[in-house]
Design an enzyme around this catalytic site. Structure first.
Site, PDB file in Angstrom:
ATOM      1  N   LYS A 158     -12.075  -4.449   3.527  1.00  0.00           N
ATOM      2  CA  LYS A 158     -11.462  -3.549   4.494  1.00  0.00           C
ATOM      3  C   LYS A 158     -12.373  -2.343   4.670  1.00  0.00           C
ATOM      4  CE  LYS A 158      -7.299  -0.832   5.380  1.00  0.00           C
ATOM      5  NZ  LYS A 158      -5.910  -0.580   4.953  1.00  0.00           N
ATOM      6  N   CYS A 173      -3.711   6.197   0.180  1.00  0.00           N
ATOM      7  CA  CYS A 173      -3.279   4.869  -0.267  1.00  0.00           C
ATOM      8  C   CYS A 173      -3.034   4.801  -1.772  1.00  0.00           C
ATOM      9  CB  CYS A 173      -4.309   3.821   0.148  1.00  0.00           C
ATOM     10  SG  CYS A 173      -4.566   3.786   1.932  1.00  0.00           S
ATOM     11  N   CYS A 193       0.316   4.229   1.428  1.00  0.00           N
ATOM     12  CA  CYS A 193       0.050   5.298   2.397  1.00  0.00           C
ATOM     13  C   CYS A 193       1.236   5.692   3.276  1.00  0.00           C
ATOM     14  CB  CYS A 193      -1.172   4.974   3.241  1.00  0.00           C
ATOM     15  SG  CYS A 193      -1.050   3.453   4.171  1.00  0.00           S
ATOM     16  N   CYS A 232       0.878  -1.171   0.000  1.00  0.00           N
ATOM     17  CA  CYS A 232       0.000   0.000   0.000  1.00  0.00           C
ATOM     18  C   CYS A 232       0.912   1.217   0.000  1.00  0.00           C
ATOM     19  CB  CYS A 232      -0.906   0.009   1.231  1.00  0.00           C
ATOM     20  SG  CYS A 232      -2.099   1.364   1.199  1.00  0.00           S
ATOM     21  N   ARG A 287      -1.998   4.406  12.564  1.00  0.00           N
ATOM     22  CA  ARG A 287      -1.527   5.518  11.728  1.00  0.00           C
ATOM     23  C   ARG A 287      -0.372   6.266  12.392  1.00  0.00           C
ATOM     24  NH1 ARG A 287      -7.438   7.016   9.086  1.00  0.00           N
ATOM     25  NH2 ARG A 287      -7.619   5.004   8.013  1.00  0.00           N
ATOM     26  N   ARG A 331     -10.645   8.138   4.060  1.00  0.00           N
ATOM     27  CA  ARG A 331     -10.506   7.036   3.112  1.00  0.00           C
ATOM     28  C   ARG A 331     -11.869   6.475   2.662  1.00  0.00           C
ATOM     29  NH1 ARG A 331      -5.067   6.741   3.816  1.00  0.00           N
ATOM     30  NH2 ARG A 331      -4.118   5.952   5.734  1.00  0.00           N
ATOM     31  N   GLU A 378     -17.082  -7.777  -2.754  1.00  0.00           N
ATOM     32  CA  GLU A 378     -15.643  -7.479  -2.742  1.00  0.00           C
ATOM     33  C   GLU A 378     -14.818  -8.764  -2.694  1.00  0.00           C
ATOM     34  OE1 GLU A 378     -13.931  -4.843  -3.145  1.00  0.00           O
ATOM     35  OE2 GLU A 378     -15.294  -3.169  -2.822  1.00  0.00           O
ATOM     36  N   TYR A 427      -1.516  -7.940  16.953  1.00  0.00           N
ATOM     37  CA  TYR A 427      -0.377  -7.407  17.712  1.00  0.00           C
ATOM     38  C   TYR A 427      -0.184  -8.186  19.009  1.00  0.00           C
ATOM     39  CZ  TYR A 427      -1.192  -3.845  14.257  1.00  0.00           C
ATOM     40  OH  TYR A 427      -1.402  -3.218  13.057  1.00  0.00           O
ATOM     41  N   LYS A 458     -11.274  -7.031   7.699  1.00  0.00           N
ATOM     42  CA  LYS A 458     -10.586  -6.128   8.610  1.00  0.00           C
ATOM     43  C   LYS A 458     -11.458  -4.931   8.892  1.00  0.00           C
ATOM     44  CE  LYS A 458      -6.640  -3.096   8.551  1.00  0.00           C
ATOM     45  NZ  LYS A 458      -5.517  -2.595   7.824  1.00  0.00           N
TER      46      LYS A 458
HETATM   47  C1  PBG Z   1      -2.659   0.781   5.194  1.00  0.00           C
HETATM   48  C2  PBG Z   1      -3.063  -0.030   6.356  1.00  0.00           C
HETATM   49  C3  PBG Z   1      -3.810   0.375   7.486  1.00  0.00           C
HETATM   50  C4  PBG Z   1      -3.835  -0.716   8.341  1.00  0.00           C
HETATM   51  C5  PBG Z   1      -3.127  -1.737   7.733  1.00  0.00           C
HETATM   52  N1  PBG Z   1      -2.682  -1.308   6.498  1.00  0.00           N
HETATM   53  C6  PBG Z   1      -4.347   1.668   7.883  1.00  0.00           C
HETATM   54  C7  PBG Z   1      -5.351   2.404   7.125  1.00  0.00           C
HETATM   55  O1  PBG Z   1      -6.012   1.919   6.205  1.00  0.00           O
HETATM   56  O2  PBG Z   1      -5.479   3.567   7.460  1.00  0.00           O
HETATM   57  C8  PBG Z   1      -4.491  -0.719   9.697  1.00  0.00           C
HETATM   58  C9  PBG Z   1      -3.908  -1.640  10.669  1.00  0.00           C
HETATM   59  C10 PBG Z   1      -4.262  -1.415  12.081  1.00  0.00           C
HETATM   60  O3  PBG Z   1      -5.026  -0.499  12.449  1.00  0.00           O
HETATM   61  O4  PBG Z   1      -3.735  -2.163  12.892  1.00  0.00           O
HETATM   62  N2  PBG Z   1      -3.504   0.858   4.127  1.00  0.00           N
END
Ligand code: PBG
Length: 315
Positions: A185, A120, A112, A110, A195, A207, A223, A304, A238
């Site tokens: 997502k 992104c 971002c 990604c 972030r 987003r 999706e 985590y 997610k």
């Molecule tokens: C990037 C991305 C994000 C997460 C994983 N890859 C953040 C977003 O979309 O802003 C989030 C992971 C997390 O909150 O643990 N695209």
């Protein structure tokens, strides 16, 4: 069947194992920015030099896969540091593969963390340009694949990203690199703490034009179907805990496709914060959450808590 611990074991339908977990690792290129992430207690941004220690502990806990996020020293509108030869993720993959051959290495694909605006994709007229972004995602995936990534994990929710990445990988003869797609997502506020860790907050706007509306579940099936048709080897939902119904629906509709769920930063930090305050039992709540995510239908969980949970399960 609930009367004794032995009977309860016999009756148990869902069991967690360290091999279920995917451990996220944040690798910073600029070593002055390494260190603990204040919004995610227990999560540390590391450098290439300390990757071996991290891999050693992951291995000793029986975890079999890691997910790499790179934080480059320089951010640009065109996200050039995402796919340069020396990009921090490729270097990390090479290093991990040289240390250990027992780990599946997955890389986040990604833009971002690599764009100066934090979106992104590339921006045109203050909006993400979906199709212009696809080419860059393809380049990023090929760079990761060439360094030895087992799976690339596109997380940007661009339309057509799986097909574009599969095409780019095949053109580069990276036929064996698989795709774990963040198919479903949501535009979730549970990503807040991440972030900070990945320095990926959008500098303007949000987003919502590319991530999903939390109100929708049927759209999740659309999706998932698209990504499977485009060639995804595994798909993801997610966040996890607030979307257990979505995990279950995706699993029921696509039972033969490996399904990952991402217990995101906000889910983690809420449990950590309440635990630190003595308001709930961190270990029990974390394991209950992970069990619920697996029970809902996830075959693998990005969390985590991976290292802690693996240690708790071994104890
Ligand atoms: C990037 C991305 C994000 C997460 C994983 N890859 C953040 C977003 O979309 O802003 C989030 C992971 C997390 O909150 O643990 N695209």
């Amino acid at each position: 069947m609930r009367n004794t611990p032995a009977l309860r074991e016999l009756r148990r339908e869902t069991r967690l194992s360290p091999a279920d977990f995917i451990h996220p690792i944040f690798v910073v290129e600029d070593r002055s920015t390494a260190g603990p992430v204040s919004s995610m207690p227990g999560v540390v941004r590391i450098t290439l030099d300390t990757l071996d220690r991290e891999i050693e502990s992951v291995n000793s806990l029986g975890i079999r896969s890691v997910l790499l996020f790179g934080i480059p020293a320089t951010k640009r509108p065109d996200a050039a540091s995402a796919f340069s030869n020396e990009n921090v993720v490729s270097r990390s993959v090479e290093k991990i593969k040289s240390i250990s051959d027992r780990l599946a290495v997955i890389t986040d694909v990604c833009l971002c963390s690599y764009t100066d605006h934090g979106h992104c994709g590339v921006i045109r007229e203050e909006k993400v340009d979906n199709d212009a972004t696809l080419e860059l995602l393809g380049k990023m995936a090929v760079a990761h694949a060439r360094s030895g990534a087992d799976l690339v994990a596109p997380s940007g929710m661009m339309d057509g990203m799986v097909a574009a990445i599969r095409g780019a990988l095949d053109s580069a003869k990276c036929h064996d690199t698989g795709i774990l797609s963040y198919a479903v997502k949501y535009a979730s506020s549970f990503y807040g703490p991440f972030r900070d860790a990945a320095e990926s907050a959008p500098a303007f706007g949000d987003r919502h034009s590319y991530q999903m509306d939390p109100a929708n579940a049927l759209e999740a099936l659309a999706e998932a179907r698209l990504d499977i048709e485009e060639g995804a080897d595994a798909i993801m939902v997610k966040p996890a805990i607030a979307y257990l119904d979505v995990i279950r629906r995706v699993k029921d509709n696509f039972p033969d496709v490996p399904l990952a769920a991402y217990q995101v930063s906000g889910e983690y930090s809420m449990i950590k914060a309440a635990g630190a305050n003595g308001w709930l039992d961190e270990k029990k709540v974390a394991l209950e959450s992970l069990t619920s995510i697996k029970r809902a239908g996830a075959n693998m969980i990005i969390t985590y808590f991976a290292k802690d949970a693996a240690a708790w399960l071994q104890a």
